[in-house]
Write an enzyme that holds these catalytic residues in place. Structure first.
Site, PDB file in Angstrom:
ATOM      1  CD1 TRP A 148     123.373  39.602  37.978  1.00  0.00           C
ATOM      2  CD2 TRP A 148     123.520  38.741  40.033  1.00  0.00           C
ATOM      3  NE1 TRP A 148     123.318  38.236  37.875  1.00  0.00           N
ATOM      4  CE2 TRP A 148     123.405  37.687  39.119  1.00  0.00           C
ATOM      5  CE3 TRP A 148     123.636  38.436  41.383  1.00  0.00           C
ATOM      6  CZ2 TRP A 148     123.382  36.348  39.506  1.00  0.00           C
ATOM      7  CZ3 TRP A 148     123.620  37.112  41.773  1.00  0.00           C
ATOM      8  CH2 TRP A 148     123.491  36.084  40.839  1.00  0.00           C
ATOM      9  CG  ASP A 230     127.963  38.865  44.354  1.00  0.00           C
ATOM     10  OD1 ASP A 230     128.651  37.837  44.243  1.00  0.00           O
ATOM     11  OD2 ASP A 230     126.956  39.088  43.650  1.00  0.00           O
ATOM     12  CE  LYS A 268     129.536  35.126  35.472  1.00  0.00           C
ATOM     13  NZ  LYS A 268     128.507  35.569  34.591  1.00  0.00           N
TER      14      LYS A 268
HETATM   15  C1  LIG Z   1     127.293  40.143  40.447  1.00  0.00           C
HETATM   16  C2  LIG Z   1     127.136  38.676  40.293  1.00  0.00           C
HETATM   17  N1  LIG Z   1     127.007  37.935  41.379  1.00  0.00           N
HETATM   18  C3  LIG Z   1     126.874  36.609  41.319  1.00  0.00           C
HETATM   19  C4  LIG Z   1     126.853  35.970  40.102  1.00  0.00           C
HETATM   20  C5  LIG Z   1     126.700  34.491  40.224  1.00  0.00           C
HETATM   21  O1  LIG Z   1     126.943  33.690  39.201  1.00  0.00           O
HETATM   22  P1  LIG Z   1     126.936  32.111  39.379  1.00  0.00           P
HETATM   23  O2  LIG Z   1     125.792  31.745  40.235  1.00  0.00           O
HETATM   24  O3  LIG Z   1     126.810  31.625  37.995  1.00  0.00           O
HETATM   25  O4  LIG Z   1     128.242  31.749  40.023  1.00  0.00           O
HETATM   26  C6  LIG Z   1     126.959  36.713  38.916  1.00  0.00           C
HETATM   27  C7  LIG Z   1     126.857  36.090  37.601  1.00  0.00           C
HETATM   28  O5  LIG Z   1     126.436  36.628  36.627  1.00  0.00           O
HETATM   29  C8  LIG Z   1     127.121  38.099  39.025  1.00  0.00           C
HETATM   30  O6  LIG Z   1     127.267  38.865  37.956  1.00  0.00           O
END
Ligand SMILES: Cc1ncc(COP(=O)(O)O)c(C=O)c1O
Length: 424
Positions: A148, A230, A268
């Site tokens: 990511w 994560d 999500k």
């Molecule tokens: C691998 C990963 N980590 C963390 C996140 C964090 O998302 P959020 O800050 O919207 O909770 C995402 C969202 O796309 C992700 O794909």
């Protein structure tokens, strides 16, 4: 008389250019596109078969409850550490503790965990990186290649040198286990941090098997590498909360005990994207029971200086759903609705590519899991998909499966067939 002052040079004349976030830029481009057949396969958000956002039915129940209650205190501040009923429930979900009654073994295990509420998963990644950069001082952070993109930004902003371990084998479209282990074995140093996706690896949709996870855990333990999980897709990848937390729980339960941490997002799996709901958990090895309180105090110190505390609405929803067995069951059904629609869409795209006899192999679309698929399309093909067919996907070839629907998958497959046959 007006005295003219000499123009001052700007203090920001030498500002470096900052990278634009590809996912959000692509989303803007999609919104601005007026083409009737446009398809958004960029951003990782759940969409219904009609292409609409979906407030989960369990979440809507709590929203109705909150509206009926009309509590005058609903806009009050949370404590700096967040809503502890929420952080405890988040912890229990992540580590597989009972949400209803606690066993003595669970009580003891929980005493190893420091938890705080965060600004969703991004905030949890950030607070974790900031805490470790200050108090653990790793020489390097190891991230999968690819990962990511925000992992890069988050760790770069902490000034920790980033290194990559091979993750994706483009030939087999599978996890490149041998090369990942060989690289870490040869180059990772004691005290380094390794970033691991708990499930549904973003962007590849390819996860280690349980045997591979065990080997990674053994390596971390033997070489004293600090695991940083994560977890952004628990329950969303396989539909099973337990299955999607298997790796985290395996590392947590290893003997001798390891120190590790988990960034947990509810964006999500509760569909609470904009409500920024998440938690950060730092796990001690249990050797010093006083440590957990001190860690939480230090995490709160960082949080207070940065943004004071996380937001209230999303954490209230999550804690209420998790506290009520009936609503929890409804949430499980909601997760099944989302994960099964994604599986159906993978199948639909795959079958259509087979029907069209599109050159190449496409099994990886159905073998990969979660929200994303790494298609293997080339940069030229990806550009043509956007320019000619108005189908938006990331430059890496990642597609968000939730952008597919019963009405557009055939168009997407035809477009892929077209660009692949032209050998762009
Ligand atoms: C691998 C990963 N980590 C963390 C996140 C964090 O998302 P959020 O800050 O919207 O909770 C995402 C969202 O796309 C992700 O794909």
């Amino acid at each position: 008389m007006l005295i003219e002052k000499p123009a001052q040079g700007s203090s920001f004349a030498n500002l470096p250019d900052a990278a634009v976030d590809e996912i959000f830029a692509l989303n803007h481009a999609y919104i601005a596109d007026a083409h009737p057949k446009k398809v958004n396969l960029g951003i990782g958000v759940y969409r219904t078969a009609e292409g609409k956002p979906w407030p989960l039915s369990s979440v809507q129940k709590i929203e109705e409850q909150l509206s009926r209650e009309n509590d005058a205190a609903r806009h009050e501040y949370l404590p700096i550490e967040g809503d502890t009923v929420f952080t405890k429930a988040a912890r229990d979900l992540m580590f597989g503790f009972s949400l209803d009654a606690e066993t003595p073994a669970e009580k003891a295990a929980k005493q190893r965990i420091a938890s705080v509420q965060t600004v969703a998963g991004t905030g949890a990644n950030h607070i974790g990186a900031a805490f470790l950069a200050h108090h653990y001082k790793p020489k390097h952070v190891w991230v999968s290649t690819p990962t990511w993109a925000n992992h890069h930004t988050i760790w770069d902003l902490q000034g920790i040198e980033r290194k990559g371990y091979p993750y994706f084998n483009a030939e087999t479209c599978a996890f490149d286990f041998e090369n990942a282990i060989a690289t870490l074995e040869a180059e990772a140093e004691e005290g380094d941090v390794i970033l691991l996706h708990a499930c549904a690896h973003n962007p590849t949709g390819v996860d280690p098997t349980k045997e591979q996870w065990k080997a990674i855990a053994e390596l971390c333990q033997r070489k004293h590498i600090f695991p940083f999980f994560d977890s952004a897709y628990q329950g969303f990848a396989s539909g099973s909360l337990e299955e999607d937390a298997w790796a985290v729980q395996y590392f947590f339960n290893m003997e001798p005990r390891m120190e590790m941490c988990v960034a947990q997002s509810f964006s999500k799996n509760f569909g609470l994207y904009g409500h920024r709901t998440g938690a950060f958990h730092l796990i001690t090895n249990g050797s010093n029971p006083a440590e957990v309180g001190l860690i939480e105090k230090n995490l709160c110190h960082i949080i207070r200086g940065e943004y004071s505390m996380g937001p209230k609405f999303g954490s209230t929803i999550v804690k209420r759903v998790l506290a009520d067995p009936t609503l929890r069951a409804q949430w499980h059904d909601d997760l099944a609705v989302m994960s099964s629609r994604l599986i159906q869409m993978r199948q639909a795209l795959y079958q259509e590519l087979l029907r069209l006899k599109t050159p190449g192999t496409w099994e990886h679309i159905v073998n990969q899991i979660g929200m994303f698929s790494y298609t293997g399309l080339t940069p030229g093909q990806i550009l043509a998909m956007k320019e000619e067919f108005h189908i938006y996907l990331l430059k890496s070839g990642r597609i968000s499966i939730s952008g597919l629907s019963p009405t557009n998958f055939a168009y997407v497959a035809q477009s892929i067939d077209n660009v692949v046959r032209r050998g762009l």
